[in-house]
Design a protein around this motif. Structure first.
Motif, PDB file in Angstrom:
ATOM      1  N   TYR A   2       0.938  -1.183  -0.109  1.00 35.90           N
ATOM      2  CA  TYR A   2       0.026  -0.063   0.066  1.00 35.90           C
ATOM      3  C   TYR A   2       0.826   1.237   0.087  1.00 35.90           C
ATOM      4  O   TYR A   2       1.521   1.317   0.938  1.00 35.90           O
ATOM      5  N   CYS A   4       0.676   5.343   0.162  1.00 39.92           N
ATOM      6  CA  CYS A   4      -0.015   6.441   0.056  1.00 39.92           C
ATOM      7  C   CYS A   4      -0.020   7.601  -0.838  1.00 39.92           C
ATOM      8  O   CYS A   4       1.085   7.819  -1.195  1.00 39.92           O
ATOM      9  N   TRP A 180      -7.860  12.762   7.269  1.00 42.72           N
ATOM     10  CA  TRP A 180      -6.988  12.070   6.401  1.00 42.72           C
ATOM     11  C   TRP A 180      -6.427  10.398   7.207  1.00 42.72           C
ATOM     12  O   TRP A 180      -6.452   9.747   6.205  1.00 42.72           O
ATOM     13  N   CYS A 184      -6.522   6.011   5.002  1.00 41.46           N
ATOM     14  CA  CYS A 184      -5.875   5.094   4.737  1.00 41.46           C
ATOM     15  C   CYS A 184      -5.553   3.747   5.401  1.00 41.46           C
ATOM     16  O   CYS A 184      -5.635   2.517   4.730  1.00 41.46           O
ATOM     17  N   HIS A 209       1.222  10.794  10.015  1.00 42.87           N
ATOM     18  CA  HIS A 209       0.225   9.979   9.294  1.00 42.87           C
ATOM     19  C   HIS A 209       0.430   8.436   9.605  1.00 42.87           C
ATOM     20  O   HIS A 209      -0.673   7.910   9.930  1.00 42.87           O
ATOM     21  N   GLU A 213      -2.259   6.025  11.479  1.00 39.95           N
ATOM     22  CA  GLU A 213      -2.877   4.793  10.940  1.00 39.95           C
ATOM     23  C   GLU A 213      -2.931   3.538  11.730  1.00 39.95           C
ATOM     24  O   GLU A 213      -3.668   2.694  12.158  1.00 39.95           O
TER      25      GLU A 213
HETATM   26 ZN    ZN Z   1      -2.045   7.269   3.786  1.00 44.29          ZN
END
Ligand code: ZN
Length: 439
Positions: A2, A4, A180, A184, A209, A213
């Motif tokens: 994954y 971003c 945000w 994700c 970030h 997550e």
């Molecule tokens: Zn992300």
């Protein structure tokens, strides 16, 4: 894996280009090594910056998103970045995000304030793992913000209550839009499942970030990414440098003024975790390197590899000299993607192949040349024997020069000839007009 993806509120910049290229190279290399890669990269299509632009320009958020997502894929296409297997958009996942946030509220790992819902980072015992700092240290260093309803400055917004005239989605805790960090975690777990292999992004995403997550996945009792990997930033910040770079801070502008493969070569020439400096000189140097590669491809009549389909792996039988090269490059690439050393090996091999051909040892020379081509192809760099793609700016200069010549404006025609040679072209006057070619 994954990766971003971008928030589509503006033209992509050089940093976007770098992370896309770095993870494209990783993906291609894994595939070349026989791994099956499922590559997911998102588009953030709801965000403060998108709303701000829409308001400033009196247009809808949807309109802004449409324009800049289009610009994004244009740039990716030019860079030769292979399309992700899946491209989740944040706005497609809002019900799942609402559900996750509701469960956090229920279990008291999140709390409401007058402007939304926040995640309580103290509810995750190892918060700070990615940052490599314990919660106390992070807290001491955190910026104190205006919002004094937050229990800790590190707590982050899961949900932002809608203000008038903002896009909004329904939720039991108040209409609004997601933060945000929630996008994700929800999208990666949905598309890759728990315990997926690799979560990537730029170094600036590591904290907060990615930490945030991860904290949400922990709080949801979900096994998250096994490995995290981050690429270094692009340095164009120095006063002198940004002046000399002019418009190059926009990836779109850079790609109009140079062969996009030059940026890939430039990215390959530095280690993905190091900062990357981009100046005109460095770009010009990459262009010269590319010209050498294309001349090499012409000499040995090599086909262009590095398409969308990653078929290069099986396309080659490795023998003698080429096997040695393959092993050296593979060892370097499998050691944390040491692309600068691998590219160095390939350029040395190129000199060796040229020397063999100079001595009329054509069989080993050709074998080596084909291996070099395959290995560059595995990194997504296509060698083009069929001459250089004429970029838009050069094309414009050619047409301008033809106009100057037919107007008998010789000094202007000379100026444009110099401008073209500065861009690495040999300029010739044919009956049909200006013809340019690479040396
Ligand atoms: Zn992300």
């Amino acid at each position: 894996m994954y990766v971003c993806g971008p928030t589509v509120d503006n033209l992509p910049h050089l940093g976007h280009g770098r992370f896309s290229l770095v993870w494209d190279v990783a993906r291609r290399w894994f595939t070349f090594q026989g791994l099956r890669v499922h590559y997911v990269s998102n588009i953030t299509d709801v965000d403060d910056k998108i709303i701000a632009r829409a308001n400033n320009e009196s247009r809808s958020e949807v309109d802004v998103v449409k324009q800049y997502e289009h610009e994004w894929w244009e740039a990716m296409g030019r860079l030769g970045v292979a399309e992700p297997d899946e491209v989740p958009h944040a706005t497609e996942y809002i019900p799942q995000m609402v559900e996750l946030i509701a469960s956090f509220l229920e279990r008291d790992v999140a709390y409401r304030t007058s402007d939304g819902v926040y995640f309580d980072v103290s509810s995750v015992p190892d918060y700070g793992l990615l940052a490599g700092q314990p919660l106390d240290t992070l807290r001491a260093g955190a910026r104190v913000e205006g919002n004094d309803e937050k229990r800790s400055p590190l707590d982050f917004a899961l949900w932002k209550n809608a203000k008038p005239d903002e896009p909004r989605w329904p939720a039991p805790f108040g209409d609004g839009r997601p933060g945000w960090h929630t996008e994700c975690v929800v999208m990666s777990l949905d598309l890759l499942g728990e315990d997926f292999d690799l979560h990537c992004g730029g170094l600036d995403l590591k904290f907060p970030h990615h930490e945030n997550e991860r904290a949400q996945a922990e709080a949801a009792h979900k096994a998250f990414a096994r490995h995290w990997d981050h690429n270094g930033s692009v340095m164009v910040g120095g006063e002198k440098m940004s002046k000399s770079l002019g418009n190059f801070t926009s990836l779109t502008d850079l790609l109009e003024s140079t062969d996009p493969r030059a940026y890939r070569l430039l990215v390959l020439r530095s280690h993905y975790r190091s900062p990357l400096e981009v100046t005109r000189d460095i770009i010009a140097d990459a262009e010269r390197g590319l010209a050498r590669l294309d001349a090499f491809a012409r000499r040995f009549d090599l086909p262009a590899l590095a398409g969308e389909r990653f078929e290069v792996a099986s396309a080659h039988g490795w023998e003698e000299e080429s096997l040695e090269l393959y092993e050296r490059v593979t060892t370097l690439m499998n050691d944390d993607l040491n692309t600068p050393a691998a590219v160095g090996e390939l350029f040395e091999a190129l000199s060796a192949a040229n020397a063999l051909a100079d001595d009329s040892l054509l069989v080993p020379a050709t074998r080596l040349a084909q291996s070099i081509n395959v290995l560059f192809g595995a990194m997504g760099l296509a060698l083009l024997a069929g001459g250089h793609v004429v970029d838009e700016e050069s094309d414009r200069l050619v047409r301008e020069r033809d106009r100057a010549r037919s107007a008998k404006d010789w000094s202007e025609a000379d100026r444009l000839r110099r401008a073209l040679s500065e861009r690495g072209w040999i300029v010739e006057d044919a009956a049909s007009g200006t013809v340019i070619r690479r040396p």
